[in-house]
Design a protein around this motif. Structure first.
Motif, PDB file in Angstrom:
ATOM      1  N   GLY A 104      81.834  66.215 -62.706  1.00 38.40           N
ATOM      2  CA  GLY A 104      82.717  66.855 -63.675  1.00 38.40           C
ATOM      3  C   GLY A 104      83.792  65.902 -64.168  1.00 38.40           C
ATOM      4  N   TYR A 105      84.196  66.086 -65.424  1.00 43.52           N
ATOM      5  CA  TYR A 105      85.269  65.281 -65.992  1.00 43.52           C
ATOM      6  C   TYR A 105      86.192  66.182 -66.799  1.00 43.52           C
ATOM      7  CZ  TYR A 105      82.569  65.566 -70.329  1.00 43.52           C
ATOM      8  OH  TYR A 105      81.889  66.026 -71.426  1.00 43.52           O
ATOM      9  N   LYS A 106      87.412  65.772 -66.930  1.00 43.14           N
ATOM     10  CA  LYS A 106      88.412  66.525 -67.671  1.00 43.14           C
ATOM     11  C   LYS A 106      88.269  66.195 -69.150  1.00 43.14           C
ATOM     12  CE  LYS A 106      93.439  67.228 -67.833  1.00 43.14           C
ATOM     13  NZ  LYS A 106      94.724  66.780 -67.244  1.00 43.14           N
ATOM     14  N   HIS A 151      89.591  76.999 -60.538  1.00 42.97           N
ATOM     15  CA  HIS A 151      88.922  75.820 -61.072  1.00 42.97           C
ATOM     16  C   HIS A 151      87.593  76.242 -61.669  1.00 42.97           C
ATOM     17  CE1 HIS A 151      87.371  71.760 -61.529  1.00 42.97           C
ATOM     18  NE2 HIS A 151      86.280  72.118 -60.879  1.00 42.97           N
ATOM     19  N   LEU A 210      83.922  74.617 -63.597  1.00 43.49           N
ATOM     20  CA  LEU A 210      83.056  73.523 -64.027  1.00 43.49           C
ATOM     21  C   LEU A 210      82.000  74.131 -64.945  1.00 43.49           C
ATOM     22  CD1 LEU A 210      82.002  70.557 -63.868  1.00 43.49           C
ATOM     23  CD2 LEU A 210      80.568  71.325 -61.944  1.00 43.49           C
ATOM     24  N   ASP A 238      81.637  67.819 -76.523  1.00 44.25           N
ATOM     25  CA  ASP A 238      82.421  68.394 -75.427  1.00 44.25           C
ATOM     26  C   ASP A 238      82.809  69.824 -75.794  1.00 44.25           C
ATOM     27  OD1 ASP A 238      82.263  66.079 -74.007  1.00 44.25           O
ATOM     28  OD2 ASP A 238      84.366  65.512 -74.217  1.00 44.25           O
ATOM     29  N   THR A 256      84.364  73.243 -75.078  1.00 43.81           N
ATOM     30  CA  THR A 256      85.402  73.717 -74.154  1.00 43.81           C
ATOM     31  C   THR A 256      85.676  75.200 -74.357  1.00 43.81           C
ATOM     32  OG1 THR A 256      87.025  72.970 -75.777  1.00 43.81           O
ATOM     33  CG2 THR A 256      86.564  71.491 -73.934  1.00 43.81           C
ATOM     34  N   THR A 309      92.564  74.344 -63.203  1.00 40.99           N
ATOM     35  CA  THR A 309      91.868  73.116 -63.599  1.00 40.99           C
ATOM     36  C   THR A 309      90.524  73.463 -64.222  1.00 40.99           C
ATOM     37  OG1 THR A 309      90.994  72.901 -61.340  1.00 40.99           O
ATOM     38  CG2 THR A 309      92.972  71.638 -61.885  1.00 40.99           C
ATOM     39  N   TYR A 310      90.078  72.580 -65.118  1.00 42.70           N
ATOM     40  CA  TYR A 310      88.856  72.847 -65.890  1.00 42.70           C
ATOM     41  C   TYR A 310      88.143  71.533 -66.146  1.00 42.70           C
ATOM     42  CZ  TYR A 310      86.001  74.296 -69.943  1.00 42.70           C
ATOM     43  OH  TYR A 310      84.976  74.549 -70.828  1.00 42.70           O
ATOM     44  N   GLU A 311      86.833  71.510 -65.876  1.00 46.59           N
ATOM     45  CA  GLU A 311      86.046  70.305 -66.070  1.00 46.59           C
ATOM     46  C   GLU A 311      84.721  70.635 -66.757  1.00 46.59           C
ATOM     47  OE1 GLU A 311      87.368  67.338 -62.431  1.00 46.59           O
ATOM     48  OE2 GLU A 311      85.644  68.683 -62.116  1.00 46.59           O
TER      49      GLU A 311
END
Length: 743
Positions: free
Chosen positions: A147-149, A307, A309, A317, A319, A338-340
């Motif tokens: 996962g990435y931000k 969180h 993912l 991307d 979102t 947080t969100y990835e």
């Protein structure tokens, strides 16, 4: 003359007769002259490269006009490679037939155009394509560590706010704690009407495009930018849409293919997608969520960790605001959100009814239910104890919030006070009975929108705006707004939409159409009313001379003084007296950002659900639902109720049925049809009650309305899962709730 007090009154759809008689036409139903038919060929592999397309044998078939692929797409189609549609996320949008590269399964790799649909379909079935196949990745579970931000997202995406307080210590020191993973697979929109585009060739690169879309102007911009055409040469029409739910927010690839074929062949072309091909583009993304909640001894929330993912494509991307709601819905001073994203070899996901919130609220509301049990509190009482009077994410007051009233009125209607708290404590014969509660919050947005209004000498009013109608009742509520503003009967008003020749309006999505287009319609009618008053003042012996627009009211076909209603002028007499056949005015409305930016603008709801579970078989029936909604001013209780009914049905579907099943060996959705992608039928739906909680809000927009189509979905799936726990004692955190998971 009939009364003109229409706003807030239950009114039947003005477009109802057209829909039930077949007069309403959809994108694939316009029979234009010299029409050819395109049939899309979908990739049989998930990732790789096309090495050869055997077109000669297809072109030899009688009636086949052309086979378009990456081998013969002209350069004119790529004049502006940087162009993105109105709701495109960050990255590089998918370009159909752009290259030999295959990026996802069922990618359009060719379109066969023929004189008849049957020949096009037959020829497409024979087209042979060779591929060099490479390994693909479609399993989000295998990407947990990748996962990435996201650095940037689509319009409307808000990165999760920075942590507040000390969430780690607060969670560690909490008297009661719950944590767990919450999962739903990809889900597809599956509207009844499949995507189609009919392009009418008018000569000299002039096109009339009938497209299935939720935004005619978005489709027009896409066509003009990609093909380098003037807006004057491309008119897009979309008067009716047979369901969208977000799938029509972006131009889908059949639009590109139909326009391409029309320009190259210089004739009219229609391209329609099959039900299977409806699974080859945007969807609600497969998402993995982790939630940890802590509560103090008194039942107040001590900490929230949320969180997510989610999957996205290799080229964009996508979102969603998944976790943000968890920092807003309840009062808590220690929050970490947080969100990835993880890249997979799938098409870019797409907004789907209540995007992000439907995903995030299902996890949050189940976790809240679990924590209520841990703390020894009734789940409704636990929510009331943690009621948020202020938006802590933005540190702003709400422009209005009646969620507490939603809880109370919904509970009273449902009979929540009769609930016994222990799981498996309520029965109806051989069935276990469970009661659950959930809720949600959704943005109350307004976009810029324009409209025009025209009054004829016969007293008929026509109002126009280029908005769309996706089944929400837009034709009807705009007619109501115009009729009430101008003091005319409904039958004297016609509202036109879905055409780029009309004043510009935003996409129909985000639950902002009533607020946006409605405000634009009111502005246009007010502008017309001011012109009409000036003409009325010119009439001989006019009782309205010397007054301002604020001094009069338009009612029952008259303009009359507020101070003395007997002093009036009949609207129908004004134009003839002034020697005019028609009077026109334009208007537009934009959000008052200076004022609105000081507040948090949202709609809220509370959902109460009863389920009955067969103890031996594990079958679940959702037998009763009460959905209490606070969404500002309700323009039409009849169509608004229908919107919430549809939301509840969708919530039942999300909880119990919907799941796009991916075979990761092939990288393909295997249940890409109505037989195996399950949605509710009449036998699955029982009693649904909708409660509209009165809410006044003069900040959100001039009409005081908030969208309801999306907030009504929130909390439904969670309330069902919570009711299943109350009935059985088994907690399900992975949707849909199947017999196998219960047994």
């Amino acid at each position: 003359m009939s009364t003109t007090n229409y706003i807030g009154k239950p009114t039947s759809r003005v477009d109802g007769p057209a829909k039930v008689t077949g007069a309403a036409k959809y994108a694939a139903e316009f029979n234009v002259p010299n029409l050819a038919y395109g049939y899309v060929v979908s990739s049989a592999v998930t990732k790789g490269k096309i090495t050869k397309i055997y077109t000669d044998e297809i072109l030899a078939i009688a009636g086949v006009l052309q086979v378009f692929s990456h081998e013969n797409v002209p350069s004119l189609a790529w004049l502006d490679r940087s162009y993105k549609d109105d709701v495109a996320p960050g990255g590089s949008p998918f370009r159909p037939l752009h290259s030999a590269e295959v990026k996802f399964n069922m990618q359009p790799v060719a379109v066969v155009v023929a004189e008849t649909f049957e020949v096009a379909r037959y020829a497409a079935s024979l087209l042979r394509i060779d591929y060099d196949v490479v390994e693909h990745a479609t399993d989000l579970e295998a990407k947990r560590d990748d996962g990435y931000k996201p650095g940037g997202g689509k319009t409307g995406w808000m990165p999760p706010p920075a942590p507040r307080g000390n969430p780690n210590d607060a969670l560690q020191n909490a008297a009661h704690r719950v944590e767990g993973e919450f999962i739903h697979q990809a889900q597809h929109h599956n509207p009844m009407e499949m995507f189609a585009t009919t392009v009418e060739w008018l000569g000299d690169k002039k096109l009339k495009v009938y497209d299935k879309t939720q935004g005619a102007f978005n489709s027009q911009q896409y066509v003009t930018k990609i093909f380098g055409l003037s807006k004057d040469n491309v008119q897009v029409i979309s008067k009716y849409t047979g369901g969208g739910f977000g799938s029509g927010l972006r131009p889908q690839y059949q639009l590109f293919l139909a326009v391409l074929a029309s320009l190259e062949l210089k004739r009219s072309v229609r391209v329609s997608l099959t039900r299977q091909q409806m699974f080859s583009f945007g969807h609600r993304p497969h998402t993995l969520q982790y939630l940890a909640l802590g509560a103090n001894e008194d039942g107040s929330l001590a900490a929230v960790h949320h969180h997510a993912l989610a999957e996205t494509s290799q080229f964009e991307d996508f979102t969603e605001n998944v976790v943000n709601w968890s920092g807003m819905l309840y009062q808590c001073d220690n929050v970490k959100l947080t969100y990835e994203l993880a890249k997979l070899d799938v098409f870019t996901p797409l907004d789907m009814r209540a995007p992000g919130a439907a995903t995030g609220s299902f996890a949050l509301e189940i976790a809240m239910d679990e924590l209520a049990y841990k703390a020894g509190l009734d789940p409704l009482e636990f929510r009331l104890r943690n009621y948020a009077a202020r938006d802590q994410n933005a540190d702003k007051p709400f422009s209005s919030k009646k969620l507490r009233e939603c809880y109370h009125e919904g509970a009273a209607k449902f009979g929540w006070a009769k609930r016994t708290p222990e799981p498996r404590s309520m029965r109806d014969g051989s069935q276990l009975v469970g009661w659950g509660v959930g809720g949600g919050v959704w943005d109350a947005s307004q976009q810029k929108a324009a409209a025009s209004a025209s009054l004829n000498v016969d007293g008929k009013l026509t109002v126009k705006s280029g908005s769309n109608e996706i089944g929400t009742g837009t034709y009807t509520i705009m007619t109501q707004i115009a009729a009430e503003t101008m003091g005319l009967p409904l039958e004297a008003v016609t509202f036109e939409l879905g055409d780029t020749a009309l004043p510009e309006a935003p996409l129909q999505g985000g639950s902002w159409t009533a607020a946006s287009v409605g405000s634009g319609v009111k502005a246009a009618c007010d502008a017309l009313g001011e012109k009409l008053l000036k003409l009325a003042q010119k009439m001989e012996d006019s009782p309205l001379k010397g007054v301002t627009y604020k001094d009069v009211q338009f009612v029952n076909g008259q303009i009359r003084l507020y101070s003395d209603p007997t002093q009036a002028v009949v609207i129908r007499d004004i134009l003839p007296a002034n020697g005019q056949e028609k009077l026109e005015a334009d208007g537009s409305a934009s959000p008052d950002m200076a004022r609105q930016s000081q507040y948090s603008l949202h709609a809220h709801n509370a959902v109460f659900v009863e389920v009955k579970v067969d103890e031996d078989l594990g079958t679940v029936h959702v037998t009763r639902v009460v959905n209490a909604v606070a969404a500002g001013r309700i323009l039409n209780p009849k169509t608004a109720r229908s919107q919430v009914l549809g939301s509840v049905v969708w919530g039942i579907s999300m909880a119990m049925m919907e799941e796009s099943v991916m075979d990761h060996g092939f990288g393909r959705y295997m249940n890409h049809n109505y037989a195996e992608y399950h949605v509710p039928v009449c036998a699955d739906i029982h009693d649904i009650d909708v409660v509209f909680v009165e809410e006044e809000d003069d900040i959100v927009n001039p009409l005081g309305v908030k969208g309801i189509g999306e907030v009504g979905l929130l909390g439904v799936a969670a309330a069902i899962a919570n009711a299943v726990y109350h009935a059985t004692g088994k907690r399900i955190r992975n949707l849909p709730i199947s017999i196998g998971k219960l047994l």
